[in-house]
Design an enzyme around this catalytic site. Structure first.
Site, PDB file in Angstrom:
ATOM      1  N   ARG A 137      57.705  91.166  47.781  1.00 30.85           N
ATOM      2  CA  ARG A 137      58.936  90.539  47.317  1.00 30.85           C
ATOM      3  C   ARG A 137      59.569  91.311  46.157  1.00 30.85           C
ATOM      4  NH1 ARG A 137      62.704  89.761  45.774  1.00 30.85           N
ATOM      5  NH2 ARG A 137      63.963  88.017  45.096  1.00 30.85           N
ATOM      6  N   TYR A 138      58.731  91.892  45.288  1.00 32.51           N
ATOM      7  CA  TYR A 138      59.216  92.618  44.110  1.00 32.51           C
ATOM      8  C   TYR A 138      59.009  94.109  44.326  1.00 32.51           C
ATOM      9  CZ  TYR A 138      58.924  87.980  41.959  1.00 32.51           C
ATOM     10  OH  TYR A 138      59.084  86.649  41.675  1.00 32.51           O
ATOM     11  N   ARG A 141      55.110  95.678  43.342  1.00 29.00           N
ATOM     12  CA  ARG A 141      53.862  94.932  43.465  1.00 29.00           C
ATOM     13  C   ARG A 141      53.855  94.084  44.738  1.00 29.00           C
ATOM     14  NH1 ARG A 141      57.450  93.619  39.769  1.00 29.00           N
ATOM     15  NH2 ARG A 141      57.983  91.474  39.255  1.00 29.00           N
ATOM     16  N   CYS A 150      40.583  76.931  49.965  1.00 28.38           N
ATOM     17  CA  CYS A 150      40.420  76.746  48.523  1.00 28.38           C
ATOM     18  C   CYS A 150      39.234  75.813  48.307  1.00 28.38           C
ATOM     19  CB  CYS A 150      41.655  76.101  47.915  1.00 28.38           C
ATOM     20  SG  CYS A 150      43.129  77.101  48.140  1.00 28.38           S
ATOM     21  N   CYS A 154      45.358  71.213  46.073  1.00 29.01           N
ATOM     22  CA  CYS A 154      46.323  70.631  45.139  1.00 29.01           C
ATOM     23  C   CYS A 154      47.469  70.047  45.959  1.00 29.01           C
ATOM     24  CB  CYS A 154      46.863  71.702  44.213  1.00 29.01           C
ATOM     25  SG  CYS A 154      45.579  72.778  43.543  1.00 29.01           S
ATOM     26  N   CYS A 157      50.767  72.067  46.431  1.00 26.45           N
ATOM     27  CA  CYS A 157      50.582  73.506  46.668  1.00 26.45           C
ATOM     28  C   CYS A 157      51.793  74.131  47.361  1.00 26.45           C
ATOM     29  CB  CYS A 157      49.334  73.742  47.524  1.00 26.45           C
ATOM     30  SG  CYS A 157      49.127  75.484  47.926  1.00 26.45           S
ATOM     31  N   ARG A 159      51.837  76.829  48.929  1.00 22.19           N
ATOM     32  CA  ARG A 159      51.446  77.398  50.227  1.00 22.19           C
ATOM     33  C   ARG A 159      50.793  76.362  51.105  1.00 22.19           C
ATOM     34  NH1 ARG A 159      49.393  82.155  47.293  1.00 22.19           N
ATOM     35  NH2 ARG A 159      51.387  83.036  46.716  1.00 22.19           N
ATOM     36  N   ASP A 318      57.743  74.036  42.706  1.00 24.23           N
ATOM     37  CA  ASP A 318      58.585  74.500  43.815  1.00 24.23           C
ATOM     38  C   ASP A 318      59.030  73.329  44.676  1.00 24.23           C
ATOM     39  OD1 ASP A 318      58.389  77.194  43.129  1.00 24.23           O
ATOM     40  OD2 ASP A 318      56.463  77.400  44.161  1.00 24.23           O
ATOM     41  N   ASP A 355      60.828  79.535  40.344  1.00 26.55           N
ATOM     42  CA  ASP A 355      60.817  80.468  41.464  1.00 26.55           C
ATOM     43  C   ASP A 355      62.058  80.112  42.279  1.00 26.55           C
ATOM     44  OD1 ASP A 355      59.508  82.568  42.835  1.00 26.55           O
ATOM     45  OD2 ASP A 355      57.580  81.643  42.293  1.00 26.55           O
ATOM     46  N   LYS A 362      60.970  84.934  40.495  1.00 29.96           N
ATOM     47  CA  LYS A 362      60.829  84.126  39.273  1.00 29.96           C
ATOM     48  C   LYS A 362      61.999  84.363  38.321  1.00 29.96           C
ATOM     49  CE  LYS A 362      55.841  84.307  39.303  1.00 29.96           C
ATOM     50  NZ  LYS A 362      55.781  85.353  40.351  1.00 29.96           N
TER      51      LYS A 362
HETATM   52  S1  SF4 Z   1      47.702  75.641  44.396  1.00 29.53           S
HETATM   53 FE1  SF4 Z   1      47.322  75.875  46.592  1.00 29.53          FE
HETATM   54  S2  SF4 Z   1      46.389  77.890  46.793  1.00 29.53           S
HETATM   55 FE2  SF4 Z   1      46.199  77.293  44.637  1.00 29.53          FE
HETATM   56  S3  SF4 Z   1      44.192  76.279  44.491  1.00 29.53           S
HETATM   57 FE3  SF4 Z   1      45.700  74.692  44.809  1.00 29.53          FE
HETATM   58  S4  SF4 Z   1      45.693  74.383  47.034  1.00 29.53           S
HETATM   59 FE4  SF4 Z   1      44.731  76.364  46.642  1.00 29.53          FE
END
Ligand code: SF4
Length: 412
Positions: A137-138, A141, A150, A154, A157, A159, A318, A355, A362
């Site tokens: 994207r940048y 990097r 994971c 979360c 998240c 993603r 996000d 973002d 960002k």
């Molecule tokens: S934010 Fe998403 S990728 Fe990061 S630890 Fe939590 S669930 Fe996993």
């Protein structure tokens, strides 16, 4: 003579007792797992094997589940799986419906509501992915995704479209193609390993990946983004640290949102990484019910410094589908930043960023400290709201008069 003040954080009602309470280090304890031998409890594989992943398990351990949480957990495995390590589960206050740890990992029915402006890929990663598992994207990097798993999930998240594979995204990184892409793109000097959580890979797999990336001459800098030291500090073994220290310069970006996550166990894990010479930065997501509060965030950033971790970013949450109940406003984020800058150590102040939705990258967001800018002067305010003048010519050349404070009648 009265000084003119503009809007600023005064901190007049700041609760220092609460701040100090939040900064105390505590162990997560054993909770329901008091009978488990130390050798198991401190074994990261045991922790992973005994994660709470189903509604019956959660109900048994947490009879205080609210109807909202109950319904959310029933549906979780079609959106983002439920998983909580026993260690992290012990941080939840089951008697407190508003527990900030609970909001982060226990699913809620509100996750099934999607507002029109919410997206499954709010950072536009899939559209910047030249090969599976790699996001460019940048300019200099790349983001190198290594897994979709994971230690715990979360609920906000970014993603969640791919992590845990609950939606059937079917994520398959292709290390050979990812590495080849980096090798062929000489402008890539920085590779960030993320996922999912890269520290879920075995030491051997991770070592192999890092060695291959380190062998590319134009890769100057390696980073790992991980929440493992928060969810599963047992994974940060001396062997892992000894292996990682062979790949300097290597930085680690942690992800912690609330001072209660900074336990004695987490602090020791950070210490092992820091002793291996790895600079540690933390990324927090601004979340309603969790850390959208100046006292909580001040405790968080000060406690991070006590753990040898530099607060790096504060992210505006996000626009991920089903996250409205957890998103705090930008106004709140600015208030939090205002309450930090000048009021505590500069090292403790993260950069607040949004973002840009859809893949704009960002964008730094700051309270307005420049009150006005003309050809002859810049009018700025400090953290107390006092105004100061900095003289400069229209072409940007500094002028000779010394900076001065502005008094109210003059300003009028
Ligand atoms: S934010 Fe998403 S990728 Fe990061 S630890 Fe939590 S669930 Fe996993």
């Amino acid at each position: 003579m009265q000084m003119h003040h503009v809007a600023g954080y005064t901190g007049q009602t700041f609760d220092f007792n609460r701040l100090n309470f939040l900064k105390e280090f505590r162990s997560a304890g054993r909770g329901f797992w008091a009978d488990v031998p130390d050798s198991d409890w401190n074994d990261w594989r045991w922790q992973l094997k005994h994660r709470i992943t189903t509604l019956p398990q959660l109900e048994r351990l947490m009879p205080t589940l609210t109807p909202e949480e109950y319904a959310g957990t029933m549906l979780a495995n079609t959106k983002l799986a439920l998983a909580i390590t026993p260690y992290f589960f012990n941080l939840i206050d089951a008697g407190d419906e508003h527990c900030p740890i609970r909001w982060q990992v226990i699913p809620r029915l509100a996750e099934t509501e999607t507002a029109p402006w919410e997206m499954s890929d709010p950072c536009g990663e899939d559209t910047h992915s030249p090969v599976p598992g790699l996001v460019h994207r940048y300019p200099d990097r790349v983001l190198f995704l290594v897994t979709d798993r994971c230690a715990a999930y979360c609920r906000y998240c970014t993603r969640s479209r791919l992590v845990s594979n609950a939606t059937g995204y079917d994520f398959h990184p292709e290390f050979e193609r990812q590495i080849e892409y980096v090798r062929q793109h000489r402008e890539v000097r920085d590779v960030l390993l993320s996922g999912g959580d890269p520290l879920l890979l075995s030491d051997e797999k991770l070592e192999n990946l890092l060695s291959r990336l380190r062998a590319i001459p134009h890769v100057e800098f390696l980073r790992i983004g991980t929440r493992i030291p928060i969810f599963l500090p047992q994974r940060v073994t001396p062997e892992l640290c000894a292996m990682l220290k062979e790949f300097h310069p290597l930085f680690i970006s942690l992800h912690s949102n609330h001072p209660r996550e900074l336990t004695t166990e987490a602090r020791e894990a950070f210490g092992r990484l820091a002793d291996a010479g790895i600079p540690l930065g933390n990324q927090s997501v601004l979340l309603r019910h969790v850390n959208d509060d100046p006292v909580v965030m001040r405790a968080q950033v000060q406690k991070l410094l006590l753990c040898r971790v530099k607060p790096y970013y504060l992210y505006q949450c996000d626009l991920i589908s089903g996250s409205a109940h957890l998103r705090a406003s930008v106004r709140t984020g600015l208030e939090v930043m205002e309450s930090l800058r000048g009021h505590t150590t500069g090292y403790a102040v993260p950069q607040y960023v949004i973002d840009a939705p859809g893949g704009g990258g960002k964008v730094p967001i700051n309270p307005d400290y420049i009150v006005s800018r003309t050809g002859a002067r810049v009018l700025i305010r400090n953290f107390e709201g006092k105004l100061f003048e900095y003289p400069e010519a229209a072409d940007g050349t500094p002028l000779t008069p010394p900076p001065r404070e502005i008094e109210e009648p003059e300003l009028a």
